[in-house]
Design an enzyme around this catalytic site. Structure first.
Site, PDB file in Angstrom:
ATOM      1  N   TYR A 124       3.583  -4.470  -3.007  1.00 22.66           N
ATOM      2  CA  TYR A 124       3.064  -4.912  -4.306  1.00 22.66           C
ATOM      3  C   TYR A 124       3.782  -6.156  -4.824  1.00 22.66           C
ATOM      4  CZ  TYR A 124       0.499  -0.516  -4.764  1.00 22.66           C
ATOM      5  OH  TYR A 124      -0.357   0.535  -4.588  1.00 22.66           O
ATOM      6  N   LYS A 187       8.146   5.982   5.594  1.00 23.89           N
ATOM      7  CA  LYS A 187       7.559   6.096   6.934  1.00 23.89           C
ATOM      8  C   LYS A 187       8.507   5.335   7.866  1.00 23.89           C
ATOM      9  CE  LYS A 187       4.103   7.233   9.672  1.00 23.89           C
ATOM     10  NZ  LYS A 187       3.829   8.620  10.048  1.00 23.89           N
ATOM     11  N   ASP A 221       3.510  11.106   5.437  1.00 19.16           N
ATOM     12  CA  ASP A 221       2.347  11.896   5.875  1.00 19.16           C
ATOM     13  C   ASP A 221       2.653  13.396   5.807  1.00 19.16           C
ATOM     14  OD1 ASP A 221       4.179  11.240   7.831  1.00 19.16           O
ATOM     15  OD2 ASP A 221       2.741  11.068   9.456  1.00 19.16           O
ATOM     16  N   ASP A 245       2.755   5.052  -5.689  1.00 20.68           N
ATOM     17  CA  ASP A 245       1.494   4.891  -6.406  1.00 20.68           C
ATOM     18  C   ASP A 245       0.508   5.979  -5.985  1.00 20.68           C
ATOM     19  OD1 ASP A 245      -0.552   3.891  -7.885  1.00 20.68           O
ATOM     20  OD2 ASP A 245      -0.887   2.091  -6.689  1.00 20.68           O
TER      21      ASP A 245
END
Ligand code: NAD
Length: 358
Positions: A124, A187, A221, A245
């Site tokens: 972002y 991740k 995940d 987010d």
């Protein structure tokens, strides 16, 4: 003593939600000097900008703001006021408690977790290069064979200092709010340098709180699956911007939706409290939407100001009105077309009555 607080009414359903919240906050007995300023689409017409300088000046002066939602029209070049406020004031920590109150329609029995989302970097950061641009080409040439010629590129910066301050914010929140565990989410098995750095720094910070707050890690995940299976296993989650987010909205869904999801944006010099939801423009002026999310953001503001007793009392009053299920808005009724649903201001009245009876 009265607290000086900047009050931004917002647009769409913002002004009616802000008015309901202001009345409820005053009913706690805590005194406020509201510095009322306006930002958003309605101000654009008169001031020529959706974020006039007096809004930022007021927040910088008062250091605390309560804000109604503000619309970002699509495709007009209109800069998001919400993003601009976070950037200008360096509100780097977005804190979103997700707590299931008895009486709220949900698939779960117990959810009480807090999302701490980094607000200023990651994908972002706004460093993007369009397909075919010289910059995109340059990057493609830096990684031969890895990126297709016709790719657009977004850059994901994760810094040591940015990570340190957000992870510290998560641990400090845990300490201040009697939480037991912080979980860092990335991740890092795929993004070894960026998300890897996030873990590396998170572990350093975790060591500073050893014996006080537990620490563990999840891959994003695996976390998503666990959140929808066993949300009761989580406490405070700290995440880089993009994962934060997405997971914030997922968790708002776990606890009954946007109408009950509060939020705070915290920086070193200022704090801004607002609901997770937007301006719900289709309900503007209808006295229909749920004031709970903004009122609970007010609870977070009271805690931030050190008014813990008033905060606990107000949260208890909100919870009691929701548990009774009578004076609640349409979204908190088991059937959304229930004709007994009350409006925004009537739900606020019920919370005020409850506050007075506690
Ligand atoms: P939204 O959150 O405004 O509304 C989506 C739907 O959620 C509504 O139609 C309604 O059904 C429900 N909802 C939202 N708030 C509710 C409440 N308090 N009570 C009951 N139901 C509620 O999302 P959107 O329609 O995607 O966005 C509308 C505008 O708000 C956009 O311009 C967007 O950019 C802006 N926005 C602002 C903020 C902010 O001010 N921080 C945050 C998100 C979106």
């Amino acid at each position: 003593m009265a607290y000086n607080v900047t009050l931004i009414r917002g647009d769409g359903t913002g002004p009616e939600l802000v008015e309901a919240t202001r009345r409820v906050l005053e009913a706690t007995g805590v005194a406020f000097n509201w510095d009322i300023v306006d930002a958003g689409v309605d101000v654009m017409e008169t001031a020529g900008t959706p974020l006039p300088p007096n809004v930022l000046e007021s927040i910088r002066r008062n250091k605390v703001a309560l804000k109604g939602p503000i619309t970002t029209p699509i495709g007009t070049g209109f800069r998001s006021v919400n993003v601009a406020l976070r950037k200008e004031l360096d509100l780097y920590a977005c804190i979103r408690p997700c707590k299931l109150y008895p009486g709220v329609p949900s698939r779960f029995d117990k959810v009480d977790l807090v999302i701490v989302r980094e607000n200023t970097e990651d994908l972002y950061a706004g460093v993007e290069f369009p397909v075919g641009s010289p910059e995109a080409r340059q990057i493609i040439n830096m990684a031969p064979g890895k990126i297709r010629e016709d790719a657009a590129i977004s850059i994901k910066p994760i810094s040591r200092s940015g990570t340190r301050r957000i992870v510290k914010a998560a641990f400090d929140y845990a300490v201040a709010n009697n939480r037991r565990k912080v979980t860092a989410v990335t991740k890092a098995n795929i993004m070894k340098y960026t998300d890897g750095l996030f873990y590396e720094v998170a572990r350093e910070v975790a060591r500073e709180y050893e014996g006080q707050i537990a620490y563990d890690e999840y891959l994003i995940d695996a976390l998503c699956m666990q959140l929808v299976l066993r949300p009761e296993n989580f406490d405070v989650l700290v995440l880089p911007n993009l994962y934060g987010d997405i997971v914030s909205d997922l968790c708002a869904g776990l606890v009954g939706g946007l109408g009950v999801a509060p939020g705070a944006n915290i920086g070193t010099d200022a704090a801004l409290f607002e609901a997770t939801h937007g301006s719900a423009p289709k309900y503007k002026g209808l006295n229909k939407v749920n004031p709970t999310a903004l009122i609970l953001s007010g609870v977070l503001m009271l805690r931030h100001l050190g008014e813990r007793e008033a905060a606990d009392r107000l949260e208890q009053a909100v919870a009691a009105v929701i548990a009774e299920g009578k004076d609640v808005t349409y979204d908190l009724k088991p059937n959304r077309n229930d004709p007994t649903a009350v409006g925004t201001s009537q739900m606020a009245d019920a919370i005020i009555r409850k506050l007075q009876s506690l």
